[in-house]
Scaffold this motif. Structure first.
Motif, PDB file in Angstrom:
ATOM      1  N   THR A   2       0.828  -1.202   0.000  1.00 42.93           N
ATOM      2  CA  THR A   2       0.000   0.000   0.000  1.00 42.93           C
ATOM      3  C   THR A   2       0.864   1.254   0.000  1.00 42.93           C
ATOM      4  O   THR A   2       2.075   1.213   0.249  1.00 42.93           O
ATOM      5  CB  THR A   2      -0.903   0.051   1.247  1.00 42.93           C
ATOM      6  OG1 THR A   2      -0.080   0.228   2.411  1.00 42.93           O
ATOM      7  CG2 THR A   2      -1.727  -1.206   1.392  1.00 42.93           C
ATOM      8  N   ILE A   3       0.208   2.362  -0.256  1.00 41.71           N
ATOM      9  CA  ILE A   3       0.747   3.674   0.072  1.00 41.71           C
ATOM     10  C   ILE A   3       0.069   4.105   1.366  1.00 41.71           C
ATOM     11  O   ILE A   3      -1.159   4.129   1.452  1.00 41.71           O
ATOM     12  CB  ILE A   3       0.452   4.702  -1.032  1.00 41.71           C
ATOM     13  CG1 ILE A   3       1.100   4.293  -2.348  1.00 41.71           C
ATOM     14  CG2 ILE A   3       0.915   6.095  -0.608  1.00 41.71           C
ATOM     15  CD1 ILE A   3       0.655   5.133  -3.525  1.00 41.71           C
ATOM     16  N   ASP A   4       0.855   4.420   2.363  1.00 42.42           N
ATOM     17  CA  ASP A   4       0.315   4.892   3.634  1.00 42.42           C
ATOM     18  C   ASP A   4       0.494   6.403   3.725  1.00 42.42           C
ATOM     19  O   ASP A   4       1.620   6.904   3.620  1.00 42.42           O
ATOM     20  CB  ASP A   4       1.023   4.215   4.806  1.00 42.42           C
ATOM     21  CG  ASP A   4       0.610   2.754   4.976  1.00 42.42           C
ATOM     22  OD1 ASP A   4      -0.304   2.307   4.250  1.00 42.42           O
ATOM     23  OD2 ASP A   4       1.207   2.072   5.822  1.00 42.42           O
ATOM     24  N   ARG A  11       3.911  10.372   2.714  1.00 40.22           N
ATOM     25  CA  ARG A  11       3.542   9.088   2.128  1.00 40.22           C
ATOM     26  C   ARG A  11       4.726   8.127   2.198  1.00 40.22           C
ATOM     27  O   ARG A  11       5.867   8.524   1.975  1.00 40.22           O
ATOM     28  CB  ARG A  11       3.132   9.287   0.659  1.00 40.22           C
ATOM     29  CG  ARG A  11       1.899  10.162   0.489  1.00 40.22           C
ATOM     30  CD  ARG A  11       1.832  10.779  -0.901  1.00 40.22           C
ATOM     31  NE  ARG A  11       1.547   9.794  -1.935  1.00 40.22           N
ATOM     32  CZ  ARG A  11       0.313   9.442  -2.318  1.00 40.22           C
ATOM     33  NH1 ARG A  11      -0.738  10.004  -1.753  1.00 40.22           N
ATOM     34  NH2 ARG A  11       0.132   8.553  -3.271  1.00 40.22           N
ATOM     35  N   THR A  65      -4.419   2.754  -1.157  1.00 45.94           N
ATOM     36  CA  THR A  65      -3.890   3.878  -0.388  1.00 45.94           C
ATOM     37  C   THR A  65      -4.710   4.052   0.880  1.00 45.94           C
ATOM     38  O   THR A  65      -5.942   4.150   0.832  1.00 45.94           O
ATOM     39  CB  THR A  65      -3.938   5.173  -1.219  1.00 45.94           C
ATOM     40  OG1 THR A  65      -3.218   4.963  -2.443  1.00 45.94           O
ATOM     41  CG2 THR A  65      -3.311   6.328  -0.465  1.00 45.94           C
ATOM     42  N   GLU A  67      -5.139   6.248   4.539  1.00 43.64           N
ATOM     43  CA  GLU A  67      -4.815   7.490   5.241  1.00 43.64           C
ATOM     44  C   GLU A  67      -5.096   7.323   6.726  1.00 43.64           C
ATOM     45  O   GLU A  67      -6.192   6.886   7.122  1.00 43.64           O
ATOM     46  CB  GLU A  67      -5.659   8.645   4.696  1.00 43.64           C
ATOM     47  CG  GLU A  67      -5.370   9.973   5.375  1.00 43.64           C
ATOM     48  CD  GLU A  67      -6.321  11.066   4.924  1.00 43.64           C
ATOM     49  OE1 GLU A  67      -5.964  12.254   5.105  1.00 43.64           O
ATOM     50  OE2 GLU A  67      -7.403  10.751   4.389  1.00 43.64           O
TER      51      GLU A  67
END
Length: 259
Positions: A2-4, A11, A65, A67
């Motif tokens: 993932t992109i956190d 990021r 992604t 958040e």
């Protein structure tokens, strides 16, 4: 993978596959990650770690992604399911879904199968919504599993795993003793030794799982494997980010100093 997106807007790479793969690699395993997303985006994020593991990125319109916000995590984008892995030939297969990406079956050889169930008990209304918890359906339970790691908060939602499979289950509870339930044996608790102040605990559960599965797959007993996993997690939370994931020497030093 993932992109956190962190609270300050920065990021970084994330996901159970990322943290567990790095831990497995630093324990000496030759490691392949099968994931889904935007290849160029994932490969760019993973460039600092490219020498440690191999990536197979299935193309998608977006990379999953997440958040971090007050009260939990928001799913900003979802890459979709990975599908059924084909022609596997591996000592350890670790199913590490973030949001229902992994299939319940696969084709090929996997001597040991481990599951971190967090991503199978998540639900979301739409992209941009908060992640919530849902009950794991029997159809989502892997066709075979040798060990499962769940947190105390996830265990009730993931109960189908214990109902459907005879498998070792390790229930992590933060600083409280880890519960270990193995087929044909009475459950027991294993103390989590004290550690220094936590600097960053993101991915600690995935590091725990990777160390546990590695030890179990090489024939260690449940107590020894969980002890090693505790040490790996302690090394991880003592530093910042993925760079803090320890190799075998760092984990052995932790065992010697604290255990």
């Amino acid at each position: 993978m993932t992109i956190d997106v962190l609270a300050d807007g920065s990021r970084r790479p994330g996901g159970g596959a990322f943290y567990s793969a790095l831990q497995a690699a630093r324990l000496g395993q030759r490691t392949l990650v099968i994931t889904r997303g935007v290849p160029a985006e994932i490969e760019a994020m993973m460039r600092p770690f490219a020498h440690e593991l191999t990536l197979r990125v299935l193309p998608a319109r977006s990379t999953t992604t997440l958040e971090t916000v007050s009260g939990g995590q928001r799913l900003l984008a979802w890459a979709g399911p990975v599908g059924v892995p084909d022609a596997l030939d591996t000592n350890v297969l670790h199913l590490a879904p973030v949001a229902h990406e992994t299939a319940s079956r696969w084709r090929g050889r996997a001597d040991f199968v481990g599951l971190t169930a967090q991503g199978l008990v998540r639900a979301w209304a739409h992209e941009g919504a908060m992640l919530e918890r849902r009950e794991l359906e029997p159809r989502d339970v892997p066709e075979r599993c040798d060990a499962v790691v769940v947190s105390e908060q996830e265990r009730a939602s993931a109960a189908a795993v214990e109902r459907e499979l005879e498998t070792l289950v390790a229930v992590t509870r933060g600083d409280r003793p880890t519960i270990v339930a193995a087929p044909g044996a009475r459950p027991f608790e294993l103390h989590v030794p004290p550690h220094d102040a936590v600097r960053d605990d993101v991915g600690a559960g995935d590091v725990f799982a990777a160390a546990l599965f590695t030890a179990l797959a090489r024939g260690e007993g449940a107590r020894a494997a969980v002890t090693l996993a505790h040490a790996a997690a302690a090394v991880r939370i003592a530093g910042d980010g993925a760079a803090a994931i320890g190799d075998a020497a760092a984990i052995d030093a932790q065992l010697g100093a604290r255990w």
